[in-house]
Design an enzyme around this catalytic site. Structure first.
Site, PDB file in Angstrom:
ATOM      1  N   MET A  99       0.847  -1.191   0.000  1.00 21.01           N
ATOM      2  CA  MET A  99       0.000   0.000   0.000  1.00 21.01           C
ATOM      3  C   MET A  99       0.886   1.246   0.000  1.00 21.01           C
ATOM      4  O   MET A  99       1.284   1.731  -1.045  1.00 21.01           O
ATOM      5  CB  MET A  99      -0.960  -0.039   1.184  1.00 21.01           C
ATOM      6  CG  MET A  99      -1.996  -1.163   1.036  1.00 21.01           C
ATOM      7  SD  MET A  99      -3.266  -1.189   2.298  1.00 21.01           S
ATOM      8  CE  MET A  99      -2.421  -1.926   3.665  1.00 21.01           C
ATOM      9  N   CYS A 100       1.180   1.786   1.160  1.00 17.22           N
ATOM     10  CA  CYS A 100       1.853   3.088   1.261  1.00 17.22           C
ATOM     11  C   CYS A 100       3.288   3.076   0.767  1.00 17.22           C
ATOM     12  O   CYS A 100       3.730   4.027   0.120  1.00 17.22           O
ATOM     13  CB  CYS A 100       1.755   3.609   2.681  1.00 17.22           C
ATOM     14  SG  CYS A 100       0.023   3.821   3.215  1.00 17.22           S
TER      15      CYS A 100
END
Length: 192
Positions: free
Chosen positions: A120-121
């Site tokens: 994700m990030c």
């Protein structure tokens, strides 16, 4: 002897927040991740590299809801012109934040990205950095995530280590993703 890679002039520490590296909600490899990020931060500081600590602002009720214990950054920050905290509302550390501006102002050309969550990030921030023309190193042992639970009738559970590897691999050949954290070297940015 560990192979060294060409130095980077910035370290982006993505969401190494209490909720993700301590307690029941910690990523499976939290101890290793904290060891690697601690070492990367210390070496980046020593060598004068720019450091950006990204801090995710989760939604109300989440483990990383702002101003809750889980939202706090795990690593102490040495605030100053070469070390900043940037709060972010989205996975991508560049989206609606000052990250791009502070990197440009600091003269950064190459960066290492570490932290959570790999798929994700970490991946979103690294992908945008690549698109912006930065040289990007994502040390394989300095980012982590959670296991993906099984989806009955669709797929078995996927171990966190596999998820992390796939997330880095998906960045393509432009990112350096097979180097260990110990091989990352730092230098101070050179103003242009």
């Amino acid at each position: 002897m560990t192979q060294r890679v060409e130095p980077v002039d910035a370290l982006i520490v993505v969401d190494v927040q209490s909720a993700f590296v301590t307690g029941e909600g910690a990523v499976p490899a939290a101890g290793r991740l904290v060891d690697r990020t601690t070492d990367l931060i210390a070496r980046a500081r020593r060598d004068g590299a720019f450091i950006a600590h990204l801090q995710n602002d989760g939604p109300p009720g989440s483990d990383d809801e702002p101003h809750t214990p889980g939202w706090e950054l795990h690593h102490p920050v040495a605030p100053g012109p070469a070390e900043v905290v940037i709060r972010k509302p989205y996975d991508d550390g560049f989206e609606e934040t000052a990250l791009g501006t502070v990197l440009t102002d600091a003269g950064v050309r190459a960066l290492a990205v570490c932290g959570v969550m790999s798929e994700m990030c970490v991946q979103a921030t690294a992908r945008t950095a690549l698109a912006l023309g930065y040289r990007v190193v994502v040390p394989h042992d300095a980012h982590a995530t959670q296991d993906i639970p099984a989806a009955p009738g669709i797929a078995e559970a996927v171990p966190a280590a596999t998820v992390s590897r796939v997330a880095a691999y998906a960045l393509g050949s432009d990112a350096e993703t097979t180097v260990p954290a110990a091989a990352v070297t730092f230098t101070a940015p050179s103003a242009s």
